[in-house]
Design an enzyme around this catalytic site. Structure first.
Site, PDB file in Angstrom:
ATOM      1  N   GLU A 188      -5.283  -9.211   0.468  1.00 18.22           N
ATOM      2  CA  GLU A 188      -5.795  -9.170   1.843  1.00 18.22           C
ATOM      3  C   GLU A 188      -7.300  -8.995   1.825  1.00 18.22           C
ATOM      4  OE1 GLU A 188      -3.975  -6.171   4.286  1.00 18.22           O
ATOM      5  OE2 GLU A 188      -1.939  -6.706   3.698  1.00 18.22           O
ATOM      6  N   GLU A 230       0.824  -1.213   0.000  1.00 19.11           N
ATOM      7  CA  GLU A 230       0.000   0.000   0.000  1.00 19.11           C
ATOM      8  C   GLU A 230       0.859   1.264   0.000  1.00 19.11           C
ATOM      9  OE1 GLU A 230      -2.932  -0.316   3.110  1.00 19.11           O
ATOM     10  OE2 GLU A 230      -4.022  -1.907   2.059  1.00 19.11           O
TER      11      GLU A 230
END
Length: 504
Positions: free
Chosen positions: A269, A122
């Site tokens: 995820e 991220e």
């Protein structure tokens, strides 16, 4: 995620994108292994748990040498990661990248089955200043794999937060935050040219939390929705029954907005916390975590794909294997795990028909209970029906019987709902009662009150089939249950039960 709108405007259909599954073949479920655990299991213990649960895909947040050695010769497919704090060095130096690959990949294959490398995590949303180095880091890592003749076996990508997708509903209007186009365009070119895939983290829990009530909980949890409550994309007329599919399709459309239509997606995820702050995170519960992850696993392994790409695998890694008690932030941050550090499951997944993954699955132990926010009058009406026309044996609810206490409509309705659900062999739709009931894997039995479907204290299952209805056409309409200040009026019930005896 933008506010969910149930739009009914009719527009033209968009042709499907030409996308194939990442890596080809069927979808798989993997598990992330975080290490912020005060009593972290040893690598040997971790691998033993993975084997016992039939887990064949894992993602590490680093390239821990001892764990990579423990995973050797297991056949388990491993995604290793370049931590964010190492991105700067690797993104600026081909030699540093080659050294990282040599130590963390080449030294372990083929004994350890490393199949992908996640470079950073991220970055665009957590370390935006490092964003310009992402593509060079990917390129340098890939070059080292090419030199070792491992580039076909091991793919390279970088996980993104789904928050980089703007205007995500309807999915057909989604696009990446255009601030990042100077990074995203060369990144997608790299993924396309190397046959890799877009890695994205999808968290319907946060979408639901941040929607201010616009997104229904059932929509986030993959629970069935009536057709009139499904979200419809007005441009494609595609129906969305869950948040997960909508976010994944939004990512496909966002890539299409940049003229990339053939890059598959892997969800690195996704999950749901089993505990949270009671006031600010009321839906972080064991039952919701179980429901989400069980439904997610089933959805992925059935190769359902998404409305935009039906049948196209969307392999997904669950976040995460263990509860991480050392994590900071909201209470829920510590409770995303499927297991405690000692290897005990936080909950037993309900995985009928989902394959052999998670060997501790005991799929028959599900129960029907009242919803926590159910209206008391609706509960009363449903209780009356279950013990009347529903022909449930409600005698354990009589005063002096094992399930009389606590003497309130919620407790008694829970018993009756579950008895009906078990009697109907847990058939779809038999745990609804006009929206006041829900399925759980938590046994609601208490004290000497053993619910149908429970194995009880001594392990002997209470057989729900004993509650089968009679052949009588009697409606049982006399068996109305009334609560007056918490007092259960049992005389009417007793009369109804006696009448039932005579008509059976």
């Amino acid at each position: 995620m933008a506010l969910l709108l149930l739009l009914l405007l009719m527009h033209f259909l968009v042709l499907p994108l030409s996308v194939s599954a990442a890596g080809g073949g069927d979808a798989y479920i993997g598990v992330n292994i975080g290490t912020d655990v005060s009593e972290m299991p040893s690598p040997k213990e971790i691998v033993a748990l993975l084997k016992a649960q039939g887990i064949q895909h894992v993602r590490l947040y680093d390239a821990d040498q001892s764990l990579l050695l423990a995973l050797a010769n297991t056949g388990i497919r491993v995604a290793v990661s370049v931590p964010n704090d190492q991105l700067l060095g690797i993104g600026q130096s081909n030699a540093t990248a080659a050294k990282w690959v040599s130590r963390n990949v080449i030294a372990h294959v083929p004994a350890t089955n490393i199949t992908s490398i996640a470079v950073g995590s991220e970055i665009l949303t957590t370390l935006p200043n490092a964003a310009p180095l992402i593509v060079s880091a990917l390129t340098f890592i890939h070059s080292a794999l090419v030199a070792a003749n491992l580039d076909q076996q091991i793919k390279v990508s970088t996980p993104h937060s789904s928050s980089i997708i703007l205007d995500s509903f309807p999915p057909s209007q989604a696009f990446f935050n255009r601030t990042w186009n100077p990074v995203m365009v060369p990144l997608l070119k790299f993924l396309q040219s190397t046959g890799s895939y877009l890695m994205i983290n999808v968290y319907p829990y946060y979408d639901y939390q941040q929607s201010n009530g616009v997104i229904p909980l059932d929509y986030a949890l993959f629970r069935p929705l009536p057709p009139n409550k499904e979200a419809v994309d007005p441009n494609t007329l595609l129906h969305y029954t869950n948040v997960f599919d909508a976010v994944v399709d939004a990512a496909y459309f966002a890539m299409s907005d940049l003229n990339f239509t053939n890059i598959p997606i892997v969800v690195t995820e996704s999950g749901w916390p089993s505990k949270g702050d009671s006031s600010s995170e009321p839906d972080a519960t064991v039952d919701n975590a179980n429901t989400y992850n069980s439904n997610l696993i089933r959805h992925v392994l059935n190769n359902t794909g998404t409305p935009k790409h039906p049948g196209i695998a969307v392999s997904t890694y669950i976040y995460e294997l263990y509860n991480e008690d050392l994590r900071t932030g909201p209470t829920s941050e510590k409770y995303w795990g499927l297991f405690y550090a000692n290897g005990e499951p936080v909950y037993t997944l309900h995985l009928t028909g989902a394959g052999t993954i998670f060997a501790n699955d005991t799929t028959n132990q599900t129960f029907c209970v009242t919803k926590s926010n159910a209206d008391a009058k609706m509960l009363q009406a449903a209780l009356d029906w279950a013990c009347g026309p529903g022909k449930v044996d409600c005698s354990p609810l009589l005063q002096g019987q094992p399930c009389y206490e606590p003497d309130n409509v919620v407790s008694h309705a829970t018993y009756a709902f579950n008895a009906y659900y078990q009697k109907m062999a847990k058939s779809p739709g038999t745990c609804d009662f006009k929206g006041v009931a829900t399925i759980t894997t938590t046994d609601p039995s208490h004290g000497s009150c053993i619910f149908p479907g429970s194995f009880g204290k001594k392990g002997s299952k209470i057989n729900g089939t004993l509650l089968a209805p009679s052949n009588s056409t009697s409606s049982g309409c006399l068996s109305q249950y009334y609560y007056n200040g918490g007092s259960f009026t049992s005389s009417v019930i007793l009369v109804a039960l006696l009448l039932n005896v005579f008509v059976m």
